[in-house]
Write a protein that holds these residues in place. Structure first.
Motif: not given
Length: 197
Positions: A144-147, A152-165
């Motif tokens: 569960l911790n791995t998941l 979490r890091f996929l969300g961070i990457a998606a949020g960063s992409t949304l932020g830049v766009v």
């Protein structure tokens, strides 16, 4: 392991304390590496580097200290009132942080307040999520911790992409609006009984 040894009633307190210890260790290592690095910097470069790191470095350390100080109380609150209720509170703090940051594109004070609130909300959210995760069957903790951290890091990457766009197309206020919208949409899901029981 520390959570397993603590037993059921103090999971949040333990997760918050461990996270605070990690953050304090991070702060100490940054300070130590900064002092050590100064021994290797020659005269003129030393002054430039010190000027560059002065206010920014102090601000980073202040924000990190705020997150270290608020992690244990977030865990204790999760133990006392439950994960769902605590998640609602820390997500509201993160929303308030983004609202302040939206105002902060022209006012330094709002930028500082927003940065601290957002950081406290995000890191307290991590404490609460892990507290709820460790309430599950001990045999599942590692998976569960791995998941959790993978998503979490996929969300961070998606949020960063949304932020830049959004920054490129519409500017800073739009970044804040998208962030608040994402948090408001995610809050009912994160705080639902089915997800967090």
């Amino acid at each position: 392991m520390r959570v397993a040894l603590a037993g059921g009633t103090r999971r949040g307190r333990v997760v918050g304390t461990v996270q605070a210890g990690l953050l304090v260790g991070l702060l100490a290592s940054r300070a130590y590496s900064g002092i050590l690095g100064k021994c290797w910097v020659a005269g003129g470069v030393r002054g430039i580097r010190a000027a560059h790191r002065g206010a920014g470095g102090a601000g980073q350390h202040a924000v990190a200290a705020a997150r270290a100080l608020t992690s244990p109380p977030a865990g204790r609150l999760a133990d006392r009132i439950g994960g769902r209720s605590t998640l609602a509170i820390v997500l509201a703090i993160a929303v308030a942080g983004w609202a302040a940051l939206a105002l902060g594109h022209r006012e330094l004070g709002w930028l500082v307040v927003g940065t601290v609130l957002l950081d406290v909300g995000v890191w307290s959210n991590q404490v609460v999520n892990q507290t709820m995760l460790f309430a599950r069957d001990g045999a599942l903790h590692s998976r569960l911790n791995t998941l959790y951290f993978s998503t979490r890091f996929l969300g961070i990457a998606a949020g960063s992409t949304l932020g830049v766009v959004n920054w490129s197309a519409y500017g800073w206020p739009q970044v804040g609006l998208v962030a608040v919208t994402c948090l408001v949409v995610a809050a009912p899901i994160a705080c639902s009984r089915a997800v967090s029981r």
